[in-house]
Design a protein around this motif. Structure first.
Motif, PDB file in Angstrom:
ATOM      1  N   MET A   1      66.146  25.745  61.775  1.00 33.52           N
ATOM      2  CA  MET A   1      64.898  25.649  61.070  1.00 33.52           C
ATOM      3  C   MET A   1      64.339  24.233  61.235  1.00 33.52           C
ATOM      4  O   MET A   1      65.053  23.248  61.109  1.00 33.52           O
ATOM      5  CB  MET A   1      65.111  25.967  59.589  1.00 33.52           C
ATOM      6  N   ALA A   2      63.056  24.141  61.501  1.00 39.98           N
ATOM      7  CA  ALA A   2      62.417  22.859  61.758  1.00 39.98           C
ATOM      8  C   ALA A   2      62.292  22.030  60.484  1.00 39.98           C
ATOM      9  O   ALA A   2      62.169  22.554  59.379  1.00 39.98           O
ATOM     10  CB  ALA A   2      61.042  23.079  62.369  1.00 39.98           C
ATOM     11  N   ILE A   3      62.311  20.737  60.667  1.00 41.14           N
ATOM     12  CA  ILE A   3      62.113  19.785  59.579  1.00 41.14           C
ATOM     13  C   ILE A   3      60.616  19.689  59.300  1.00 41.14           C
ATOM     14  O   ILE A   3      59.804  19.608  60.217  1.00 41.14           O
ATOM     15  CB  ILE A   3      62.657  18.397  59.999  1.00 41.14           C
ATOM     16  N   LYS A   4      60.229  19.670  58.036  1.00 42.83           N
ATOM     17  CA  LYS A   4      58.820  19.565  57.645  1.00 42.83           C
ATOM     18  C   LYS A   4      58.499  18.124  57.266  1.00 42.83           C
ATOM     19  O   LYS A   4      59.192  17.524  56.461  1.00 42.83           O
ATOM     20  CB  LYS A   4      58.511  20.453  56.441  1.00 42.83           C
ATOM     21  N   PHE A   5      57.416  17.606  57.860  1.00 39.29           N
ATOM     22  CA  PHE A   5      56.902  16.293  57.502  1.00 39.29           C
ATOM     23  C   PHE A   5      55.446  16.474  57.106  1.00 39.29           C
ATOM     24  O   PHE A   5      54.646  16.978  57.889  1.00 39.29           O
ATOM     25  CB  PHE A   5      57.014  15.322  58.682  1.00 39.29           C
ATOM     26  N   LEU A   6      55.099  16.067  55.894  1.00 38.32           N
ATOM     27  CA  LEU A   6      53.745  16.286  55.384  1.00 38.32           C
ATOM     28  C   LEU A   6      52.987  14.977  55.242  1.00 38.32           C
ATOM     29  O   LEU A   6      53.551  13.978  54.781  1.00 38.32           O
ATOM     30  CB  LEU A   6      53.795  16.952  54.006  1.00 38.32           C
ATOM     31  N   ASP A   7      51.714  15.012  55.618  1.00 39.80           N
ATOM     32  CA  ASP A   7      50.863  13.874  55.308  1.00 39.80           C
ATOM     33  C   ASP A   7      50.240  14.105  53.943  1.00 39.80           C
ATOM     34  O   ASP A   7      50.458  15.146  53.304  1.00 39.80           O
ATOM     35  CB  ASP A   7      49.811  13.646  56.407  1.00 39.80           C
ATOM     36  N   THR A   8      49.464  13.160  53.475  1.00 38.02           N
ATOM     37  CA  THR A   8      48.914  13.223  52.123  1.00 38.02           C
ATOM     38  C   THR A   8      47.988  14.416  51.937  1.00 38.02           C
ATOM     39  O   THR A   8      48.062  15.119  50.921  1.00 38.02           O
ATOM     40  CB  THR A   8      48.171  11.912  51.794  1.00 38.02           C
ATOM     41  N   SER A   9      47.124  14.680  52.920  1.00 37.06           N
ATOM     42  CA  SER A   9      46.155  15.774  52.772  1.00 37.06           C
ATOM     43  C   SER A   9      46.852  17.119  52.631  1.00 37.06           C
ATOM     44  O   SER A   9      46.424  17.973  51.853  1.00 37.06           O
ATOM     45  CB  SER A   9      45.189  15.801  53.958  1.00 37.06           C
ATOM     46  N   SER A  10      47.918  17.314  53.362  1.00 37.68           N
ATOM     47  CA  SER A  10      48.671  18.567  53.293  1.00 37.68           C
ATOM     48  C   SER A  10      49.381  18.705  51.951  1.00 37.68           C
ATOM     49  O   SER A  10      49.407  19.787  51.358  1.00 37.68           O
ATOM     50  CB  SER A  10      49.677  18.607  54.439  1.00 37.68           C
ATOM     51  N   LEU A  11      49.930  17.622  51.473  1.00 40.11           N
ATOM     52  CA  LEU A  11      50.649  17.636  50.198  1.00 40.11           C
ATOM     53  C   LEU A  11      49.701  17.919  49.032  1.00 40.11           C
ATOM     54  O   LEU A  11      50.079  18.563  48.059  1.00 40.11           O
ATOM     55  CB  LEU A  11      51.360  16.299  50.012  1.00 40.11           C
ATOM     56  N   LEU A  12      48.454  17.466  49.145  1.00 37.79           N
ATOM     57  CA  LEU A  12      47.471  17.736  48.100  1.00 37.79           C
ATOM     58  C   LEU A  12      47.087  19.214  48.049  1.00 37.79           C
ATOM     59  O   LEU A  12      46.714  19.723  46.997  1.00 37.79           O
ATOM     60  CB  LEU A  12      46.213  16.886  48.303  1.00 37.79           C
ATOM     61  N   LEU A  13      47.190  19.889  49.182  1.00 42.60           N
ATOM     62  CA  LEU A  13      46.858  21.319  49.220  1.00 42.60           C
ATOM     63  C   LEU A  13      47.933  22.172  48.571  1.00 42.60           C
ATOM     64  O   LEU A  13      47.648  23.111  47.842  1.00 42.60           O
ATOM     65  CB  LEU A  13      46.639  21.791  50.655  1.00 42.60           C
ATOM     66  N   GLN A  14      49.194  21.831  48.890  1.00 42.18           N
ATOM     67  CA  GLN A  14      50.292  22.634  48.346  1.00 42.18           C
ATOM     68  C   GLN A  14      51.604  21.870  48.486  1.00 42.18           C
ATOM     69  O   GLN A  14      51.913  21.341  49.554  1.00 42.18           O
ATOM     70  CB  GLN A  14      50.401  23.970  49.085  1.00 42.18           C
ATOM     71  N   ILE A  15      52.362  21.861  47.420  1.00 42.13           N
ATOM     72  CA  ILE A  15      53.693  21.269  47.454  1.00 42.13           C
ATOM     73  C   ILE A  15      54.651  22.341  47.961  1.00 42.13           C
ATOM     74  O   ILE A  15      54.744  23.421  47.376  1.00 42.13           O
ATOM     75  CB  ILE A  15      54.116  20.785  46.053  1.00 42.13           C
ATOM     76  N   PRO A  16      55.347  22.076  49.059  1.00 47.02           N
ATOM     77  CA  PRO A  16      56.230  23.096  49.627  1.00 47.02           C
ATOM     78  C   PRO A  16      57.399  23.455  48.712  1.00 47.02           C
ATOM     79  O   PRO A  16      57.855  22.638  47.916  1.00 47.02           O
ATOM     80  CB  PRO A  16      56.760  22.442  50.903  1.00 47.02           C
ATOM     81  N   VAL A  17      57.877  24.664  48.879  1.00 50.11           N
ATOM     82  CA  VAL A  17      59.069  25.116  48.167  1.00 50.11           C
ATOM     83  C   VAL A  17      60.305  24.593  48.890  1.00 50.11           C
ATOM     84  O   VAL A  17      61.279  24.187  48.264  1.00 50.11           O
ATOM     85  CB  VAL A  17      59.096  26.660  48.084  1.00 50.11           C
ATOM     86  N   ASP A  18      60.254  24.583  50.218  1.00 55.14           N
ATOM     87  CA  ASP A  18      61.379  24.122  51.030  1.00 55.14           C
ATOM     88  C   ASP A  18      61.396  22.596  51.111  1.00 55.14           C
ATOM     89  O   ASP A  18      60.374  21.935  50.890  1.00 55.14           O
ATOM     90  CB  ASP A  18      61.261  24.681  52.452  1.00 55.14           C
ATOM     91  N   PHE A  19      62.545  22.058  51.466  1.00 58.17           N
ATOM     92  CA  PHE A  19      62.724  20.619  51.619  1.00 58.17           C
ATOM     93  C   PHE A  19      61.716  20.055  52.618  1.00 58.17           C
ATOM     94  O   PHE A  19      61.412  20.674  53.630  1.00 58.17           O
ATOM     95  CB  PHE A  19      64.152  20.330  52.100  1.00 58.17           C
ATOM     96  N   PHE A  20      61.214  18.863  52.339  1.00 57.93           N
ATOM     97  CA  PHE A  20      60.246  18.214  53.232  1.00 57.93           C
ATOM     98  C   PHE A  20      60.393  16.704  53.183  1.00 57.93           C
ATOM     99  O   PHE A  20      61.041  16.147  52.296  1.00 57.93           O
ATOM    100  CB  PHE A  20      58.813  18.619  52.875  1.00 57.93           C
ATOM    101  N   TYR A  21      59.773  16.039  54.169  1.00 64.99           N
ATOM    102  CA  TYR A  21      59.721  14.590  54.251  1.00 64.99           C
ATOM    103  C   TYR A  21      58.279  14.124  54.075  1.00 64.99           C
ATOM    104  O   TYR A  21      57.341  14.819  54.489  1.00 64.99           O
ATOM    105  CB  TYR A  21      60.192  14.101  55.621  1.00 64.99           C
ATOM    106  N   ILE A  22      58.127  12.930  53.493  1.00 68.96           N
ATOM    107  CA  ILE A  22      56.837  12.251  53.449  1.00 68.96           C
ATOM    108  C   ILE A  22      57.078  10.773  53.751  1.00 68.96           C
ATOM    109  O   ILE A  22      58.193  10.274  53.638  1.00 68.96           O
ATOM    110  CB  ILE A  22      56.116  12.385  52.088  1.00 68.96           C
ATOM    111  N   SER A  23      56.005  10.087  54.106  1.00 68.36           N
ATOM    112  CA  SER A  23      56.059   8.645  54.297  1.00 68.36           C
ATOM    113  C   SER A  23      55.855   7.946  52.961  1.00 68.36           C
ATOM    114  O   SER A  23      55.146   8.461  52.084  1.00 68.36           O
ATOM    115  CB  SER A  23      54.957   8.220  55.273  1.00 68.36           C
ATOM    116  N   ASP A  24      56.409   6.766  52.819  1.00 67.29           N
ATOM    117  CA  ASP A  24      56.148   5.995  51.608  1.00 67.29           C
ATOM    118  C   ASP A  24      54.673   5.615  51.491  1.00 67.29           C
ATOM    119  O   ASP A  24      54.168   5.357  50.403  1.00 67.29           O
ATOM    120  CB  ASP A  24      57.058   4.766  51.512  1.00 67.29           C
TER     121      ASP A  24
END
Length: 129
Positions: free
Chosen positions: A1-24
Motif C-alpha cells: 500500500m502506498a504512503i500518503k503525503f498530503l499538502d495543506t489544501s488536501s488536508l483542508l478538504l478531508q482528514i484521511p482515515v488511513d495513516f498519512f504524512y504532512i510537512s511541518d
C-alpha cells in the motif's frame, strides 16, 4: 500500500482515515489561514478543525509530521537555482520527494487540491491524487 503525503489544501478538504504524512510547513500554513483577514469563515474553521485533529492525535499514530530542511529542495530545483526564493508549495513538494526515497518499494502518493502543485508533482515523478 502506498504512503500518503498530503499538502495543506488536501488536508483542508478531508482528514484521511488511513495513516498519512504532512510537512511541518503545513502547520505554519494552517496557522496563517486561521489568522488571515483574506480567508472566509468556512476556510478558517476547516483550518481550526485540522489543527485540533493534529493536536489531539499527535501520539495516536494516525500521521507523521516531516520536518522540512533546505537541502530537500535539491529534489525539485536545479543546483544553481536560488533556494531562498522557494515558496511553501515547492518546499512541501521537496519534502514529499525526499520522503519518497525512503519508500521506493511501497510508493508515495501525493495529495493536493492545488493545480500548480499537482502539475509540479507529476513532473517530479510523484503519483498524484
Amino acid at each position: 500500500m502506498a504512503i500518503k503525503f498530503l499538502d495543506t489544501s488536501s488536508l483542508l478538504l478531508q482528514i484521511p482515515v488511513d495513516f498519512f504524512y504532512i510537512s511541518d510547513l503545513t502547520l505554519i500554513e494552517l496557522e496563517g489561514i486561521k489568522n488571515s483577514s483574506n480567508k472566509d469563515y468556512e476556510v478558517k474553521q476547516k483550518a481550526r478543525t485540522v489543527s485540533r485533529f493534529i493536536r489531539d492525535n499527535y501520539d495516536n499514530n494516525k500521521f507523521k509530521i516531516v520536518s522540512y530542511n533546505i537541502n530537500q529542495l535539491n529534489y525539485v530545483l536545479d543546483p544553481e537555482e536560488d533556494k531562498t526564493k522557494a515558496n511553501n508549495d515547492l518546499k512541501i513538494l521537496a519534502t514529499a520527494c525526499w520522503l519518497k526515497h525512503f519508500y521506493e518499494d511501497e510508493g508515495l502518493e501525493f495529495y493536493t487540491n492545488d493545480i500548480y502543485l499537482f502539475n509540479l508533482a507529476r513532473i517530479k515523478g510523484l503519483n498524484n491524487r
